[in-house]
Scaffold this motif. Structure first.
Motif, PDB file in Angstrom:
ATOM      1  N   TYR A 376     102.463  18.985  49.945  1.00 28.74           N
ATOM      2  CA  TYR A 376     101.352  19.586  49.210  1.00 28.74           C
ATOM      3  C   TYR A 376     100.090  18.831  49.585  1.00 28.74           C
ATOM      4  O   TYR A 376     100.114  17.598  49.726  1.00 28.74           O
ATOM      5  N   ILE A 377      98.983  19.541  49.745  1.00 28.70           N
ATOM      6  CA  ILE A 377      97.741  18.948  50.223  1.00 28.70           C
ATOM      7  C   ILE A 377      96.653  19.088  49.178  1.00 28.70           C
ATOM      8  O   ILE A 377      96.594  20.087  48.440  1.00 28.70           O
ATOM      9  N   THR A 378      95.790  18.090  49.090  1.00 27.33           N
ATOM     10  CA  THR A 378      94.666  18.106  48.159  1.00 27.33           C
ATOM     11  C   THR A 378      93.482  17.422  48.823  1.00 27.33           C
ATOM     12  O   THR A 378      93.640  16.691  49.811  1.00 27.33           O
ATOM     13  N   ILE A 379      92.275  17.660  48.296  1.00 25.39           N
ATOM     14  CA  ILE A 379      91.068  17.036  48.829  1.00 25.39           C
ATOM     15  C   ILE A 379      90.273  16.425  47.693  1.00 25.39           C
ATOM     16  O   ILE A 379      90.152  17.014  46.607  1.00 25.39           O
ATOM     17  N   ASP A 380      89.779  15.216  47.915  1.00 29.81           N
ATOM     18  CA  ASP A 380      88.911  14.555  46.946  1.00 29.81           C
ATOM     19  C   ASP A 380      87.518  15.155  47.080  1.00 29.81           C
ATOM     20  O   ASP A 380      86.837  14.954  48.097  1.00 29.81           O
ATOM     21  N   ARG A 381      87.093  15.909  46.069  1.00 26.22           N
ATOM     22  CA  ARG A 381      85.810  16.613  46.149  1.00 26.22           C
ATOM     23  C   ARG A 381      84.613  15.675  46.110  1.00 26.22           C
ATOM     24  O   ARG A 381      83.483  16.103  46.374  1.00 26.22           O
ATOM     25  N   THR A 382      84.833  14.406  45.795  1.00 28.47           N
ATOM     26  CA  THR A 382      83.722  13.456  45.764  1.00 28.47           C
ATOM     27  C   THR A 382      83.499  12.788  47.110  1.00 28.47           C
ATOM     28  O   THR A 382      82.427  12.242  47.358  1.00 28.47           O
ATOM     29  N   THR A 383      84.520  12.804  47.995  1.00 25.34           N
ATOM     30  CA  THR A 383      84.412  12.072  49.260  1.00 25.34           C
ATOM     31  C   THR A 383      84.806  12.896  50.481  1.00 25.34           C
ATOM     32  O   THR A 383      84.444  12.534  51.599  1.00 25.34           O
TER      33      THR A 383
END
Length: 691
Positions: A376-383
């Protein structure tokens, strides 16, 4: 949890594949309830049973019980038991509130209730308040997302009425609104994503993917949903959805695989809606990659449920250096049916039109056969930092205690994660998040770990929740290696800049070019749980596929402004930048010739049909056949006579059918032999009225 969907005949074919797979063990003792579990004999209709997964086929790896002397070591990583409930909790999801990073909310399926488990924390996951939402109406498949306003959206399947429903919480998961229905009918596997001013849901409807979006303008202010959008050519399932940058709430991309049956190979596709909530709709299907992992690929660590490629997406909308880059993660099996599965990533900078060569995310040695699965993949929206988590059997060498729960290697899993700060070109040394080995067969869950374990990243923190029965901290009410509880683990994320992998370097594999063608009910019994202390790529080469390899394979791949890695069992990496994009591959491995594949040519069952693999399997075994005009007519109703023939052929009954039993089935009836053979064995019966 996957649910039955599709036409009557197609579903029956899938169900009867169980009989073909199990015929060697059933023999003459075929049980009636095993033969036709979902078919109403009187009406000839299929009755959904709530799951699509099938038993392992003959010859697949069978579960091995845990060593009776096995005891878990002390937790090898800092973990917290989120659920602490009896029975199994699996197919989990976790989200971080961007307006309060100490607020974490977790969800999962429950085997003990027709509800979604919900736990929320206000102290960054140290303690949890537990309860359920969609109480007594939700069969499964809860997925969630926080948007920038602090809205928490949850999608799930209401199994009682076959609906895709969405709930909203504006207080960090404490309470939820009444459900809003996004879709209904023959449905399966919803996914949910949020953008800058939108929320989107996609799901499988009658074997094809559809999607629907709604505007979001503030905390608690959203909707209504727009019309359900058909997605051109989107036959398949087992994927996800993401929202990228752009007007109208952001452009949208969906992914899915097809075929959805069999051990593989399969193809992973994407479609893009370039104007989001605008009137444009989704564009044509795009081939993103091929994979040897099919919709029902059995591996030792998930031998009952099987795995699929579990393709997943994120789209960078941060405005940073990699803004507008889409990331696709999936599972690959470079040597088909080897059980040596890997986690791969591809990226696109042109709205999914082309995809880079695959990058291997897991960094274990290439030699031993070990399974990595359900990424499962996710992205840190702050960086803009991207992170991936997955189940991993790399440390199971068959030595109980230090190397697994039993003497069989590769059937026990831990949970791992990694991150990338350079647009997915390289990945940090993998981090083990779980505290001990888990064994899916010992959980007796019916769906093993399930299909996914959703994670989240925000503010430099990565959080994952997964199904775990290691009981390394002694808090599992069912004990060690019994039912799953949900465990949470965390990982700090780097904030950006060049990233130098340690240990085994990331491998960019050799490639060949593809031609793209209810109201929530919170039960708040607060429980405290102690915790343990503890350069940019800009190339966009044509979409590619991965050739098979062995541990002796060497590969060099050079693309514009990307790292070139030479992959051997003692991997070495060098960095090369060139102005043009080229791909070279040298294989030192030898391959055994493949047997000639059986093909079918029903004019109305093309290879992209959802049930092609199932129909092909039974046709090639001589169990089913089509009509004289060359058609199969997959949407036709199935008669009792046809079912009798399929069951009889699948088990291999060829004995004398005997004398006439039914007044309406004379010896001239084309199904006479099959009906009589099953009747003699009490597999099939007639009606009290025989006139």
């Amino acid at each position: 949890m996957r649910r039955v969907y599709g036409s009557t005949a197609a579903v029956v074919i899938i169900l009867l594949l169980v009989l073909a797979a199990a015929s060697s063990s059933l023999g003459a003792g075929l049980q009636p309830q095993a033969a036709l579990p979902n078919v109403s004999a009187a009406a000839g209709k299929v009755v959904p049973n709530g799951t699509r997964k099938l038993p392992p086929p003959p010859g697949s790896v069978k579960p091995v019980p845990a060593d009776p002397n096995y005891r878990p070591l002390a937790c090898t990583a800092p973990v917290v038991n989120v659920s602490q409930m009896s029975g199994n909790q699996s197919e989990s999801f976790v989200v971080i509130n961007p307006t309060n990073q100490n607020n974490i909310v977790a969800f999962s399926n429950l085997t003990t209730a027709n509800s979604i488990f919900r736990g929320y924390s206000t102290d960054a996951g140290a303690t949890w308040t537990r309860g359920t939402v969609a109480t007594n109406v939700a069969c499964c498949d809860g997925q969630a997302a926080f948007d920038s306003f602090g809205n928490l959206f949850l999608v799930y399947i209401n199994g009682n009425v076959n609906q895709i429903n969405v709930l909203l919480s504006t207080d960090g998961g404490v309470t939820f609104s009444a459900p809003v229905t996004a879709g209904s009918g023959s449905i399966d596997q919803p996914s949910l994503a949020v953008g800058n001013g939108s929320v989107w849901v996609d799901w499988n409807l009658n074997g094809n993917m559809v999607a629907r979006g709604a505007p979001v303008t503030g905390l608690g202010t959203w909707g209504p949903f727009g019309t359900v959008e058909a997605i051109p050519g989107a036959t398949g399932s087992f994927g996800g959805i993401t929202v990228g940058p752009g007007p109208n709430g952001g452009k949208v991309m969906v992914t899915y695989q097809n075929p959805t049956g069999g051990e593989g190979p399969a193809t992973v596709y994407v479609n893009v809606d370039a104007d989001g909530l605008g009137p444009g709709g989704f564009g044509p299907v795009i081939v993103a990659t091929t994979t040897n992992v099919g919709g029902f690929d059995y591996i030792p660590a998930q031998s009952g449920r099987s795995i699929d490629a579990e393709a997943g997406l994120v789209w960078d909308a941060t405005g940073g250096v990699y803004n507008d880059r889409a990331y696709l993660v999936y599972t690959e099996e470079p040597v088909n049916e080897s059980n040596d599965t890997e986690i791969y990533l591809r990226t696109s900078t042109d709205n999914g039109t082309t995809w880079t060569a695959p990058v291997r995310v897991n960094d274990d040695p290439l030699g031993p056969i070990r399974s990595q699965f359900l990424p499962y993949i996710t992205i840190d929206r702050t960086t803009g930092t991207v992170a991936i988590g997955w189940h991993d059997a790399r440390n199971d060498n068959g030595v109980p205690g230090v190397g697994g729960t039993n003497t069989t290697p590769n059937d026990d899993a831990e949970y791992y994660a990694s991150s990338s700060t350079d647009g997915g070109a390289t990945w940090a040394a993998n981090t083990r998040l779980s505290g001990g080995f888990s064994n899916a067969a010992d959980a007796g869950n019916g769906i093993d770990y399930g299909d996914y374990a959703g994670q989240n990243a925000y503010g430099g923190k990565f959080v994952a929740v997964w199904a775990d029965n290691s009981n390394c901290d002694g808090t599992n009410a069912d004990g060690t290696l019994n039912a799953f509880d949900l465990y949470i683990g965390k990982m700090n994320l780097p904030s950006g800049g060049a990233q130098t992998p340690t240990g085994t370097p990331t491998t960019i594999l050799p490639t060949t070019t593809l031609t793209p063608s209810s109201t929530g009910t919170a039960t708040t019994t607060s429980t405290s749980v102690p915790t343990s202390t503890s350069v940019a790529s800009t190339s966009s080469p044509t979409s590619t596929s991965v050739p098979t390899r062995t541990s002796t394979a060497q590969a060099t791949s050079t693309t514009a402004a990307t790292a070139t890695t030479q992959a051997t069992s003692t991997a070495q990496s060098t960095s090369t930048t060139q102005a043009t994009s080229t791909t070279q591959a040298t294989e030192t491995a030898t391959f055994a010739p493949s047997p000639t594949a059986c093909t079918i040519s029903f004019s109305d069952v093309p290879t992209d049909n959802t049930f092609y693999a199932n129909i092909q399997c039974l046709a090639c075994k001589g169990i089913i056949s089509g009509y004289d005009d060359g058609t199969f007519r997959p949407n036709n109703q199935v008669t009792r006579g046809q079912i009798a023939k399929i069951v009889s052929n699948s088990v291999g009954y060829t004995d004398d059918p005997g004398t006439q039993i039914y007044t309406d089935v004379p010896p001239s009836n084309p199904f006479y032999d099959y009906i009589n053979r099953l009747t003699h064995r009490n597999v099939m019966g007639g009606y009290a009225c025989v006139s």
